[in-house]
Design an enzyme around this catalytic site. Structure first.
Site, PDB file in Angstrom:
ATOM      1  N   TYR A 170      15.475  29.990   8.860  1.00  0.00           N
ATOM      2  CA  TYR A 170      14.700  30.291   8.828  1.00  0.00           C
ATOM      3  C   TYR A 170      14.408  30.467  10.386  1.00  0.00           C
ATOM      4  CZ  TYR A 170      11.884  30.223   4.849  1.00  0.00           C
ATOM      5  OH  TYR A 170      11.755  30.328   3.631  1.00  0.00           O
ATOM      6  N   LYS A 193       1.034  -1.805  -0.185  1.00  0.00           N
ATOM      7  CA  LYS A 193       0.017  -0.251  -0.275  1.00  0.00           C
ATOM      8  C   LYS A 193       0.917   1.015  -0.427  1.00  0.00           C
ATOM      9  CE  LYS A 193      -0.061  -0.521   4.751  1.00  0.00           C
ATOM     10  NZ  LYS A 193      -1.041  -1.452   5.941  1.00  0.00           N
ATOM     11  N   ARG A 203      -9.871  -0.395  14.417  1.00  0.00           N
ATOM     12  CA  ARG A 203     -10.031   0.462  13.634  1.00  0.00           C
ATOM     13  C   ARG A 203     -10.599  -0.743  12.670  1.00  0.00           C
ATOM     14  NH1 ARG A 203      -3.934   0.726  10.662  1.00  0.00           N
ATOM     15  NH2 ARG A 203      -4.310  -1.141   9.415  1.00  0.00           N
ATOM     16  N   MET A 262      11.692  24.152   3.015  1.00  0.00           N
ATOM     17  CA  MET A 262      11.003  22.441   2.663  1.00  0.00           C
ATOM     18  C   MET A 262      12.067  22.640   1.184  1.00  0.00           C
ATOM     19  SD  MET A 262       7.445  24.232   0.037  1.00  0.00           S
ATOM     20  CE  MET A 262       7.446  25.319   0.906  1.00  0.00           C
TER      21      MET A 262
HETATM   22  C1  LIG Z   1       0.200  -2.026   6.852  1.00  0.00           C
HETATM   23  C2  LIG Z   1      -0.413  -3.399   7.069  1.00  0.00           C
HETATM   24  C3  LIG Z   1       0.211  -4.297   6.957  1.00  0.00           C
HETATM   25  C4  LIG Z   1       1.857  -4.888   7.077  1.00  0.00           C
HETATM   26  O1  LIG Z   1       2.658  -4.308   8.572  1.00  0.00           O
HETATM   27  P1  LIG Z   1       3.586  -3.689   8.489  1.00  0.00           P
HETATM   28  O2  LIG Z   1       3.826  -2.943  10.190  1.00  0.00           O
HETATM   29  O3  LIG Z   1       3.889  -2.366   7.739  1.00  0.00           O
HETATM   30  O4  LIG Z   1       3.932  -4.806   8.587  1.00  0.00           O
HETATM   31  C5  LIG Z   1      -0.196  -5.346   7.180  1.00  0.00           C
HETATM   32  N1  LIG Z   1      -1.783  -5.608   7.572  1.00  0.00           N
HETATM   33  C6  LIG Z   1      -2.385  -4.892   7.380  1.00  0.00           C
HETATM   34  C7  LIG Z   1      -3.828  -4.986   7.498  1.00  0.00           C
HETATM   35  C8  LIG Z   1      -2.304  -3.757   7.313  1.00  0.00           C
HETATM   36  O5  LIG Z   1      -3.055  -2.037   7.305  1.00  0.00           O
END
Ligand SMILES: *Cc1c(COP(=O)(O)O)cnc(C)c1O
Length: 344
Positions: free
Chosen positions: A244, A37, A129, A292
């Protein structure tokens, strides 16, 4: 027209594959998937997926259907973690290699009514979640669905806390109630919790990209190496300040270089006065606030460093996270799109 980029992200394909093999070995008899992802955690899913597929990875996880569309040309099985909104259904039914991870009763209904094929299911075991309530699953919400993977997600796998065993127990309690082909619980840190957490399929993400999120993962190697070009060298006189809000003041005449790299590229303000870069073996501490598009470095120890030279940013994820106060995940996914990404 094209022009060369003044900042690069060198990506170690061998380290990526070695990290996946490490996670696969640690997963024992469970298959080892890959979370890709957020564009492969910022490194570029289009380059990550074929490398891992060639190494033997057969289960990929993305968040959205836009990501699944982008992965479709690779022809690998993809599970879409956010499930299916009504607006996703046309794409979800049309993409042969992608399947949704159903998270809510409405998603389950939508998928069932559309006659969708095999799906995955996320059940919440305590993270609160995404995911179905365990009671709904136990009450038969999923009956009749063709489920490939029944999964849950660990909230605290990078810590040794009782919550891990509690989540494990909650998933075990559903095991016989749901006719899923496979069970899955562990992310990267979860893999290190041991065989009880592996089930049929593991889902590492951050460890593939170099994140040592538990000591057991010490064999994981750095994958992403940012570097940037020096745009200017200057002498800052004693008593003068840099950047800055003048947060660094020279106590003696100091040689400073400005590199083409800043918070818009993912080098957050947490690195101000804390980060380091390197020219050869010489460390170049960050001076003042990160801008930046620019960062100032102390080049006093390298008289030869000047305009047009390249420096490497120290980006070992654990050290960089400690220096900047950002997590390894934020550090990687924050890397911008101005880099020339070079795989080796
Ligand atoms: C992002 C995610 C993972 C991978 O998690 P890591 O901590 O990056 O290994 C696995 N399962 C779900 C549902 C996730 O959202």
């Amino acid at each position: 027209m094209e022009v060369s980029a003044p900042l690069r992200l060198d990506l170690d394909g061998d380290a990526l594959v070695a990290n996946w093999r490490t996670m696969a070995a640690m997963s024992g008899s469970a298959a080892c998937g890959a979370a890709v992802k957020a564009d492969g955690y910022g490194l570029g899913a289009a380059a990550v997926v074929p490398r891992l597929a060639a190494a033997g990875c057969r289960d990929f996880f993305c968040a959205t259907w836009a990501e699944a569309i982008a992965l479709a040309p690779h022809g690998v099985p993809v599970a879409v973690l956010h499930g299916v909104r009504a607006a996703d259904m046309d794409v979800a039914l049309a993409l042969p290699a992608a399947r949704p991870v159903l998270n809510t009763p409405a998603q389950v209904r939508r998928w069932r009514e559309a006659g969708g094929g095999a799906c995955d299911v996320m059940v919440d075991t305590g993270m609160n979640r995404l995911g179905l309530a365990a009671e709904d699953v136990a009450a038969g919400l999923l009956d009749g669905l063709t489920i490939d993977v029944l999964m849950s997600h660990l909230a605290c796998a990078d810590e040794d806390v009782p919550a891990n065993a509690r989540q494990l127990g909650a998933l075990l309690a559903l095991r016989d109630r749901v006719p899923a082909r496979r069970l899955s619980l562990a992310n990267s840190a979860g893999v290190a919790l041991g065989p009880d957490y592996h089930f049929d399929l593991t889902r590492p993400g951050i460890a593939l990209y170099g994140g040592v999120v538990r000591p057991e993962l010490a064999g994981v190697r750095q994958v992403a190496y940012p570097s940037a070009e020096v745009l200017q060298r200057r002498t800052v006189r004693a008593g003068e300040s840099v950047g800055y809000n003048a947060t660094w003041t020279a106590t003696c005449d100091t040689e400073v270089v400005l590199i083409n790299f800043g918070y818009a590229d993912g080098y957050g303000c947490g690195f101000s006065n804390r980060g380091t870069a390197r020219f050869g073996d010489t460390a170049l501490p960050v001076l003042g606030r990160v801008s930046m598009d620019l960062t100032a470095l102390d080049a006093s120890d390298v008289p030869s460093l000047g305009e047009g030279d390249w420096v490497t940013i120290d980006f070992d994820l654990i050290a960089a996270a400690a220096a900047s106060g950002r997590s390894p995940y934020e550090l990687l996914t924050g890397l911008g799109d101005r880099f020339e990404r070079r795989w080796r």
